[in-house]
Design an enzyme around this catalytic site. Structure first.
Site, short mmCIF file in Angstrom:
data_model
loop_
_atom_site.label_atom_id
_atom_site.label_comp_id
_atom_site.label_asym_id
_atom_site.label_seq_id
_atom_site.Cartn_x
_atom_site.Cartn_y
_atom_site.Cartn_z
N ASN A 114 1.00 4.35 4.30
CA ASN A 114 1.36 5.27 3.22
C ASN A 114 1.40 6.73 3.65
OD1 ASN A 114 -1.50 4.73 3.41
ND2 ASN A 114 -1.79 5.94 1.55
N GLY A 187 -6.92 0.94 5.35
CA GLY A 187 -6.09 -0.04 4.65
C GLY A 187 -6.80 -0.58 3.43
N GLU A 209 -11.88 2.76 6.20
CA GLU A 209 -11.38 3.64 5.12
C GLU A 209 -10.51 2.78 4.22
OE1 GLU A 209 -12.48 6.51 4.65
OE2 GLU A 209 -13.37 7.03 6.58
N CYS A 243 -4.20 6.74 -1.27
CA CYS A 243 -5.45 6.00 -1.48
C CYS A 243 -6.42 6.74 -2.40
CB CYS A 243 -6.12 5.69 -0.15
SG CYS A 243 -6.49 7.14 0.86
N GLU A 331 -6.21 -1.95 -7.51
CA GLU A 331 -5.68 -0.62 -7.24
C GLU A 331 -4.17 -0.63 -7.40
OE1 GLU A 331 -5.82 2.80 -3.72
OE2 GLU A 331 -6.56 0.77 -3.31
#
Length: 453
Positions: A114, A187, A209, A243, A331
């Site tokens: 992303n 990820g 993360e 994120c 999410e």
């Protein structure tokens, strides 16, 4: 590609001690900085092919982050790498105590699609600064940026020091079988668990993360204009594929209508159309279809339009949402913003606490007590009060998750520490030592030990 051969070369190179030289690290960082600047056109073209990110967003949210990280380490590396003197307790006097931060060794960084440059190269920069070798595996989902990074790095650095591995799931599966000294992964929690399991087989330390549903709580005391403007920017930046984007809003029932009207106003003002340079595409059809599925037509307050051929989803606000709706099950990672109401501030905090700990959380309020309760009563990786996302831009703050949203953190000195081992060394003098700890043990010795301890 034989990744074991590359790792073996990196093990040999690390054993040469060359990467422990701070001057060597600085030269590598400066070389990478020069490459980023001279290859800006290549990087911008690649990311535009992947999901239409503008040159402005590519620099401000990708390249500038990496350059700032490099500049931080070029400025502070001598201090970070210097042995740290700490106090020595009474029983070890005369003596001195130091902490030596030594590189972990051969590292693996697995990036995300992303923000493909920032989330691949920033951890790589920290690994270099700390004195490690590194194999970098960018996400194959953003295929063109993966190839651009491989071209830029593999043609300018020896593979026994730094190497960018291309490929997809099969390649990363093979790489994860190897024995590294550190694995850094960005990820989803689902894939993070796979990486964690693979690392555990070799007792390899990890930084994970990950992500989660990051809330934005809006209190009646908030400046609603500011709240709406900042939430819209942070949510629809990169078409919501961030994120730490606000995943959903928790707003006091009394101000809900005013807030969503302002959200609509700023979406329109910021002009997130298909042709807009400040709005990116959804990365691929699979993610596009997933996002369209969670948009309940009956609950659309604004937006809801999409074009699959162009991978465009209009910024969409959903209202009258509850926790059983599709948009609240995982999410979102896209331009869909559910709005949930609450009646009392503690109710909003409890809603967050009842779910997995998020990577980020945000509060819009001018009430000191609400700010205190927000920071003390709910657990989250990091966040902001009266803003969103911007905590990432402060190199002096650690960035990372907690619980299901991640393990460990980085940025600035915290990135240096993530790729370092803190080695404790006590140095004793050869004189001035009482015989209290040596046999034979006596009641008198024990009496004196109790006084000292």
């Amino acid at each position: 590609m034989n990744y074991q051969d590359i790792l073996t070369q990196q093990k040999t190179f690390f054993s040469s001690q060359k990467t422990k030289d701070v001057r060597f690290r600085k030269r590598a960082l400066q070389q990478l900085k020069d490459l980023l600047i001279s290859n800006e056109e290549l990087l911008c073209e690649a990311i535009d092919k992947d999901f239409g990110k503008s040159r402005f967003d590519t620099f401000t949210t990708e390249i500038s982050f990496v350059l700032n990280d490099i500049n931080y380490y070029l400025t502070n590396l001598n201090t970070l790498a210097k042995p740290e003197n700490v106090a020595t307790n009474l029983v070890n006097l005369p003596g001195s105590s130091k902490i030596y931060r030594e590189p972990l060794g051969n590292t693996l960084v697995i990036g995300a699609w992303n923000y493909p440059y920032q989330l691949s190269l920033s951890p790589l920069v920290a690994a270099i600064a700390a004195g490690n070798t590194c194999i970098l595996k960018p996400s194959e989902v953003a295929e063109n940026t993966m190839k651009a990074m491989a071209k830029m790095i593999n043609s300018h650095f020896p593979q026994e020091y730094l190497f960018v591995a291309e490929g997809g799931v099969a390649e990363v599966t093979e790489i994860l079988k190897l024995q590294f000294d550190k694995i850094f992964f960005t990820g989803s929690p689902k894939v993070g668990k796979i990486v964690y399991e693979a690392a555990a087989k070799n007792m390899t330390p990890v930084t994970l993360e990950l992500g989660g549903k990051s809330p934005a709580i809006v209190s009646p005391s908030a400046n609603l204009e500011v709240a709406a403007k900042r939430i819209v920017w942070g949510k629809f930046l990169n078409a919501g594929q961030t994120c730490v984007a606000p995943d959903y809003i928790l707003v006091d029932e009394r101000i809900k209508d005013s807030l969503i009207d302002l959200l609509k106003k700023y979406i329109q003002k910021f002009n997130y159309t298909q042709e807009s340079p400040q709005y990116t595409k959804i990365i691929n059809e699979r993610n596009f279809d997933r996002l369209v599925e969670i948009i309940d037509p009956k609950k659309i307050f604004f937006g809801g339009n999409y074009d699959r051929d162009k991978r465009y989803i209009e910024p969409t606000i959903l209202h009258q949402i509850n926790w059983s709706d599709a948009a609240m099950q995982e999410e979102i990672f896209g331009p869909v913003l559910p709005v949930i109401t609450y009646n009392h501030f503690n109710e909003a905090l409890q809603m967050v606490a009842d779910h997995e700990k998020p990577l980020a959380a945000y509060l819009f309020s001018t009430d000191a007590d609400e700010k205190k309760r927000f920071t003390e009563k709910i657990s989250f990786g990091g966040g902001c009060i009266n803003d969103v996302v911007m905590h990432l831009s402060n190199v002096h703050l650690p960035f990372g998750g907690v619980g299901n949203s991640g393990i460990g953190h980085y940025h600035g000195k915290f990135g240096f520490d993530a790729f370092s081992h803190q080695k404790s060394v006590l140095s004793r003098a050869n004189w001035g030592e009482p015989n209290l700890k040596y046999p034979p043990y006596t009641d008198k010795k024990l009496k004196w030990i109790k006084k000292f301890l």
